[in-house]
Motif scaffolding. Sequence first.
Motif, PDB file in Angstrom:
ATOM      1  N   THR A  18       0.800  -1.224   0.000  1.00 54.34           N
ATOM      2  CA  THR A  18       0.000   0.000   0.000  1.00 54.34           C
ATOM      3  C   THR A  18       0.835   1.278   0.000  1.00 54.34           C
ATOM      4  N   SER A  29      -4.140  -0.526  -3.889  1.00 50.09           N
ATOM      5  CA  SER A  29      -5.211  -0.091  -2.988  1.00 50.09           C
ATOM      6  C   SER A  29      -5.243  -1.014  -1.774  1.00 50.09           C
ATOM      7  N   VAL A  30      -5.877  -0.561  -0.718  1.00 54.13           N
ATOM      8  CA  VAL A  30      -5.966  -1.371   0.507  1.00 54.13           C
ATOM      9  C   VAL A  30      -6.755  -2.649   0.237  1.00 54.13           C
TER      10      VAL A  30
END
Length: 100
Positions: A18, A29-30
């Motif tokens: 991340t 992205s998370v």
Amino acid sequence: MERFSYYGMRALLILFMTAAVDRGGLGFSVAKAGVIYGLYTAMVYLMSLPGGWLADRIVGSAARCSTAEFLIALGQFKPGHSRTAFFYLGLVLLFWAPGC
């Protein structure tokens, strides 16, 4: 050695994925990082059976530990590269390494 590698990777994997690209991370992205982390964790446990069978039946007990240590070391170096393909290859090497 494999436990140190596994728990060390668990501690840093999401942070590395991340982190922004300009800060040395992958910029995922998370949500994507969470999916990859979950798959990595699951595959470590799922691949222990075929990896152990392969190590016992094919590789042999004498070469099992050195083969596992070599794959783990190679897998630890691969995720540090900036290319995403090397990152995925490193994860595959880490969860496929037959345990000692």
